[in-house]
Design an enzyme around this catalytic site. Structure first.
Site, PDB file in Angstrom:
ATOM      1  N   SER A  35      79.695 -48.494 -46.895  1.00 21.82           N
ATOM      2  CA  SER A  35      81.029 -48.582 -47.504  1.00 21.82           C
ATOM      3  C   SER A  35      81.200 -47.526 -48.598  1.00 21.82           C
ATOM      4  CB  SER A  35      81.234 -49.970 -48.109  1.00 21.82           C
ATOM      5  OG  SER A  35      81.155 -50.966 -47.110  1.00 21.82           O
ATOM      6  N   HIS A  67      83.253 -49.652 -41.651  1.00 24.70           N
ATOM      7  CA  HIS A  67      82.225 -48.910 -40.920  1.00 24.70           C
ATOM      8  C   HIS A  67      82.852 -48.352 -39.640  1.00 24.70           C
ATOM      9  CE1 HIS A  67      78.657 -50.242 -43.295  1.00 24.70           C
ATOM     10  NE2 HIS A  67      79.509 -51.185 -43.643  1.00 24.70           N
ATOM     11  N   ARG A  88      76.274 -49.298 -38.071  1.00 22.65           N
ATOM     12  CA  ARG A  88      75.158 -50.040 -38.670  1.00 22.65           C
ATOM     13  C   ARG A  88      75.236 -51.510 -38.259  1.00 22.65           C
ATOM     14  NH1 ARG A  88      74.637 -49.184 -44.905  1.00 22.65           N
ATOM     15  NH2 ARG A  88      72.463 -48.528 -44.784  1.00 22.65           N
ATOM     16  N   THR A  89      74.084 -52.084 -37.912  1.00 19.74           N
ATOM     17  CA  THR A  89      74.001 -53.520 -37.672  1.00 19.74           C
ATOM     18  C   THR A  89      73.386 -54.179 -38.900  1.00 19.74           C
ATOM     19  OG1 THR A  89      73.769 -53.277 -35.273  1.00 19.74           O
ATOM     20  CG2 THR A  89      72.959 -55.328 -36.240  1.00 19.74           C
ATOM     21  N   HIS A  90      74.052 -55.195 -39.417  1.00 23.38           N
ATOM     22  CA  HIS A  90      73.562 -55.887 -40.608  1.00 23.38           C
ATOM     23  C   HIS A  90      72.730 -57.110 -40.221  1.00 23.38           C
ATOM     24  CE1 HIS A  90      76.898 -53.493 -42.200  1.00 23.38           C
ATOM     25  NE2 HIS A  90      76.325 -53.583 -43.379  1.00 23.38           N
ATOM     26  N   GLU A 189      76.188 -63.154 -53.574  1.00 28.42           N
ATOM     27  CA  GLU A 189      75.170 -63.869 -54.336  1.00 28.42           C
ATOM     28  C   GLU A 189      75.817 -64.771 -55.397  1.00 28.42           C
ATOM     29  OE1 GLU A 189      74.224 -60.213 -52.515  1.00 28.42           O
ATOM     30  OE2 GLU A 189      75.480 -60.473 -54.291  1.00 28.42           O
ATOM     31  N   SER A 208      71.907 -54.683 -47.101  1.00 26.54           N
ATOM     32  CA  SER A 208      71.412 -53.724 -46.103  1.00 26.54           C
ATOM     33  C   SER A 208      70.281 -52.898 -46.706  1.00 26.54           C
ATOM     34  CB  SER A 208      72.552 -52.794 -45.643  1.00 26.54           C
ATOM     35  OG  SER A 208      72.976 -51.961 -46.702  1.00 26.54           O
ATOM     36  N   ASN A 231      81.395 -53.054 -57.224  1.00 29.02           N
ATOM     37  CA  ASN A 231      81.821 -54.116 -58.142  1.00 29.02           C
ATOM     38  C   ASN A 231      80.615 -54.531 -58.972  1.00 29.02           C
ATOM     39  OD1 ASN A 231      81.359 -55.369 -55.168  1.00 29.02           O
ATOM     40  ND2 ASN A 231      80.461 -56.715 -56.719  1.00 29.02           N
TER      41      ASN A 231
END
Length: 268
Positions: A35, A67, A88-90, A189, A208, A231
């Site tokens: 991102s 993405h 990309r695979t998370h 989180e 990631s 952020n």
């Protein structure tokens, strides 16, 4: 669900398809653009070929807004070739760790010796501000997973190359360096988890990069990592977190990040 095919054989198959479809037999470096970092693909060199993720074995269109879902072959000014991975695979997508690191292993199979891993992430360190790029100097992997299977013992000392970080600091001496902490996601989180990350040495939290870096080291690649602070993490900023905020911060920072990566890549 984890793919049962041998991961290195699948990476070799993907690399062969990339060489065939792009006409580029060998790539020298690879970049996974998270991102805020996608615009770099437009400025680091001349785009030779763009492939949709589904054209290449083992890749999937990203389910994450921001993405691109493509792979690009780019010719740099110095004549080298870069493979830009926008698909990309998370970890939180549930496809298994092999899928998460397939892009890195494919990049290595194309011949790439340098892996640039970028992401958008939350700032734990109070000295960081949204929109600021931070060099990753180390990581903490809180996913309880590893891309290595069996008795595969890999040294992770200097995982994020000191040589490449020094090159980045030559380009922009104002860059901060920090420790990236990978959580599983996809939820953000909690404030308590963010405090925990800071207590154990983390400066940045995200979803990631750490697993990808381990796979890149196993493949013998030199790694440069960057986080865009999109952020401040939960409990540090007072407003609720949102993916829209992440995307907005990424868009605002794109020109600076693209210029930064472009200047760094020319020094490889």
């Amino acid at each position: 669900m984890e793919n049962s095919q041998d991961p290195k054989a699948l990476a070799a198959e993907a690399a062969a398809v990339i060489a065939d479809l792009t006409g580029v037999a060998h790539h020298d470096i690879a970049l996974t653009l998270g991102s805020g970092w996608g615009k770099a693909a437009d400025v680091i060199g001349e785009t030779v070929s763009v492939l949709d993720a589904e054209q290449v074995p083992g890749f999937h269109t990203s389910g994450v807004p921001g993405h691109s879902g493509t792979l690009k072959s780019i010719r740099l000014e110095n004549g080298k070739h870069a493979l830009v991975i926008g698909a990309r695979t998370h970890f939180y997508e549930g496809r298994g760790v092999r899928a998460v690191v397939h892009g890195v292993r494919t990049a290595a199979a194309t011949g790439a010796k340098i892996m640039v891993l970028t992401n958008g992430a939350g700032g734990v360190n109070p000295n960081y501000a949204p929109g600021q790029p931070v060099l990753i100097r180390d990581h903490i992997n809180l996913t309880a997973a590893s891309p290595l299977e069996g008795a595969t013992f890999v040294d992770l000392t200097d995982l994020y190359s000191q040589r490449l970080r020094a090159l980045a600091l030559e380009v922009d001496p104002t860059l901060n360096e920090g420790v990236y902490t990978q959580f599983t996601g996809p939820h953000y989180e909690t404030p308590a988890e963010v405090r925990y990350a800071g207590i154990i040495g983390g400066d940045i939290v995200g979803m990631s990069t750490a697993l990808e870096a381990i796979a890149a080291r196993e493949a013998g690649m030199e790694i440069l990592g960057f986080s865009l602070i999109t952020n401040l993490a939960a409990g540090i900023q007072e407003t609720p977190l949102s993916h829209a905020e992440v995307l907005e911060a990424g868009r605002d920072a794109e020109p600076r990040l693209a210029k930064l990566l472009s200047e760094i890549v020319t020094r490889f």
